[in-house]
Design a protein around this motif. Structure first.
Motif, short mmCIF file in Angstrom:
data_model
loop_
_atom_site.label_atom_id
_atom_site.label_comp_id
_atom_site.label_asym_id
_atom_site.label_seq_id
_atom_site.Cartn_x
_atom_site.Cartn_y
_atom_site.Cartn_z
N VAL A 132 38.34 40.24 43.22
CA VAL A 132 39.55 40.67 43.93
C VAL A 132 39.25 40.86 45.42
O VAL A 132 40.06 40.52 46.29
N ASP A 133 38.06 41.36 45.70
CA ASP A 133 37.61 41.48 47.09
C ASP A 133 37.57 40.10 47.76
O ASP A 133 38.07 39.91 48.88
N MET B 18 46.27 38.44 51.26
CA MET B 18 45.76 37.69 50.11
C MET B 18 46.66 36.47 49.84
O MET B 18 47.87 36.58 49.90
N ARG C 246 43.83 28.61 42.47
CA ARG C 246 45.25 28.43 42.20
C ARG C 246 45.71 29.49 41.20
O ARG C 246 46.83 29.97 41.21
N ARG C 247 44.77 29.83 40.30
CA ARG C 247 45.11 30.73 39.21
C ARG C 247 43.86 31.50 38.79
O ARG C 247 42.76 30.95 38.82
N GLY D 259 36.59 42.26 38.31
CA GLY D 259 37.34 42.10 39.56
C GLY D 259 36.71 42.74 40.78
O GLY D 259 37.22 42.59 41.89
N ARG E 67 40.99 38.74 48.43
CA ARG E 67 41.67 39.41 49.54
C ARG E 67 41.17 38.90 50.90
O ARG E 67 41.97 38.75 51.82
N SER F 144 48.47 33.59 47.55
CA SER F 144 49.11 33.68 46.25
C SER F 144 48.30 32.95 45.19
O SER F 144 47.59 31.98 45.50
N PHE F 145 48.40 33.42 43.96
CA PHE F 145 47.79 32.71 42.84
C PHE F 145 48.53 33.09 41.57
O PHE F 145 49.24 34.11 41.53
N ALA F 146 48.38 32.25 40.58
CA ALA F 146 48.98 32.53 39.27
C ALA F 146 47.99 33.31 38.42
O ALA F 146 46.81 33.46 38.79
N TYR F 147 48.46 33.81 37.30
CA TYR F 147 47.65 34.68 36.45
C TYR F 147 47.92 34.37 34.99
O TYR F 147 49.07 34.16 34.60
#
Lengths: 193, 334
Positions: free
Chosen positions: B35-36, B1, B46-47, B31, B39, B3-6
């Motif tokens: 989220v799938d 996966m 980005r976020r 999600g 991944r 990277s990303f911010a949250y």
């Protein structure tokens, strides 16, 4: 990366109340790793994760709480089933950061010390597994199922357990275990919600 | 996966401002799709802005007898709600025949409408897909397309819309409530899902930063006997090969009104208007059901491996019509 010492193990000490709240809940975090707090089976752990880390990986790889299993990692098999705020979910499609402030329950949280949960006992009694890999997820779904009230007959049990795949096809014995708990008052002692 | 911010937000205005003001941000609700997609690197924000705490999950009565379903209402909660079960069984049935108990606890109604197609070529970033990379082609056209659509396709995309509940909601003429940086607006359910045409990458009318806040289901007394029938390769936890959502109003054996959605066979939740027209004024009998189903599938385009769906969709619709007609005491149960 490996977790720092205080992040490992189910025996990690709970964090004192005054030390909680590593940052405002609405602060942006990541993409680099950040300290977050996860409450698992009643114990709050501080764990350093990137936002992209799933709850499943945070449990297994960072906290060494390895009862929850990784099967498909895409929400199809149910091996990673845990409860978040009492509801059964798949932890592979749940971000760990999204679980801050929520109550996570894993299969390790079912037993009362050395005393098995009635559903665990029933799985043993009914030989409800072969390889056992899917069993933690089956248990978390099965106990939640009791509270959800979808145990009327085998067809209903099968339908509402369909999110948990068993490659050994222990399904008949899993249903027997669920029926056993359903038919004893003890089964509702520790429900899913 | 990647990277990303949250960022977690707790009110609608902040959620819209955070995503609307940042082209690299995406909403994160249940999600189960997002989220799938993250991944497998189909989604590359980005976020992500976590909207699970927004207060738009309620299920509320409308003054006219309809229901307002919050955009963040979970599939399981909508399906279990007594008013939904009583007034719109077609919605409860469609929801409970979708996904698994765990996924239904996570997935939201708004997210269900926004979910991505299950076409394996869309999900494989090494394959040509006009939906993912406009102009790259459609690998499904000459690929393994047994589960793909026969209605509403174009030469650029044949992916089946995967939702069950959207099939029920299109039959009920639901209304999608949207809030965004430019304010609030509504979109009729059938207009929410464009046909792929030349732009299969355009899957919905939602602009960046816009959020589905609610779905309104208008009052419909006939919907109390509505029904959703889903046919699939296995009995549970599987997408539809063909499905039918049916609402009938039958008066003295004659169909006064028919509302029909088809799933599993089309590029969008398919409102079967040709079948509805054929049924209106017809006797509630199997022969009329068969004629209506044939009319709806007359323009179906098979792709080689999925031609069986043309017959299956008709049989599915006929059976669903028989079930609902028999609930009206009509001769559909003959």
């Amino acid at each position: 990366m490996r977790p720092r010492a205080h992040q490992t193990g189910t025996v990690a000490p709970s964090i004192p109340e005054q030390a909680r709240g590593v940052r405002p809940r609405d602060a942006e975090i990541g993409p680099e790793a950040t300290d977050i707090e996860l409450t698992v089976n009643g114990t709050t752990h501080r764990v350093r994760v990137e936002p992209r880390v799933s709850l499943l990986d945070a449990l297994r790889e960072r906290l060494d709480i390895t009862g929850t299993k990784k099967g498909c990692n895409q929400g199809a098999c149910g091996a990673c089933t845990v409860w978040v705020d009492g509801r059964r979910v798949v932890s592979c499609l749940t971000l760990a950061v999204a679980c801050e402030g929520r109550e996570i329950t894993t299969v390790e949280g079912l037993a009362d010390g050395d005393r098995l949960h009635p559903m665990q006992r029933a799985f043993v009694d009914n030989d409800a597994f072969q390889c056992g890999y899917c069993t933690p997820g089956q248990l978390m779904s099965a106990v939640a199922l009791m509270a959800e009230g979808h145990t009327c007959d085998d067809a209903e049990i099968a339908e509402w357990m369909s999110g948990n795949i068993c490659r050994c096809a222990a399904y008949p014995n899993i249903r027997s275990a669920i029926r056993q708990v359903r038919d004893t008052a003890e089964g509702t002692r520790k429900g899913g919600r | 996966m990647r990277s990303f911010a949250y960022k977690r937000v707790s009110d609608v205005a902040t959620a819209i401002a955070e995503v609307g003001g940042d082209p690299g941000s995406e909403f994160l609700a249940g999600g189960t799709t997002e989220v799938d997609m993250l991944r497998i690197r189909v989604a590359r924000p980005r976020r992500v802005v976590d909207i699970n705490d927004l207060p738009i999950a309620a299920i509320e009565d409308l003054s006219d007898g309809g229901l307002r379903l919050g955009g963040l209402a979970r599939m399981s909660d909508v399906a279990a709600h007594p008013a939904v079960r009583e007034r719109y069984p077609v919605v409860s049935e469609a929801l409970e025949k979708g996904a698994s108990a765990q996924l239904r606890n996570m997935a939201t109604l708004g997210g269900n409408l926004m979910q991505k197609v299950r076409c394996s070529y869309f999900r494989d970033v090494d394959q040509a897909c006009n939906k993912r990379e406009p102009g790259s082609g459609c690998a499904a056209m000459n690929g393994f397309n047994r589960t793909h659509a026969v209605l509403g396709t174009s030469e650029h995309c044949i992916a089946t819309h995967p939702s069950d509940v959207a099939v029920a909601l299109t039959a009920l003429d639901a209304i999608v409530h949207i809030q965004g940086p430019e304010g609030a607006r509504t979109v009729a359910f059938d207009d929410f899902f464009p046909l792929p045409g030349n732009t299969p990458d355009r899957e919905h009318p939602i602009a960046h930063g816009e959020l589905i806040t609610a779905i309104e289901v208008p009052a419909n007394p006939a919907a109390r006997t509505s029904h959703y029938l889903k046919v699939r390769d296995r009995e549970s936890y599987e997408f539809a090969l063909a499905s039918a959502a049916v609402v009938l109003r039958v008066e003295r054996g004659i169909i006064a009104e028919a509302r029909i959605g088809l799933g599993g066979v089309a590029t969008k939740p398919w409102r079967a208007r040709q079948a509805e027209a054929a049924l209106t004024g017809a006797p509630a009998l199997r022969a009329a059901f068969e004629d209506a189903a044939a009319a709806e599938l007359a323009d179906a385009v098979p792709q080689g491996m999925n031609s069986f769906k043309i017959t299956l969709a008709q049989r599915t619709l006929v059976r669903a019509l028989e079930t609902v007609a028999s609930a009206h005491g009509g001769e559909g149960n003959a």
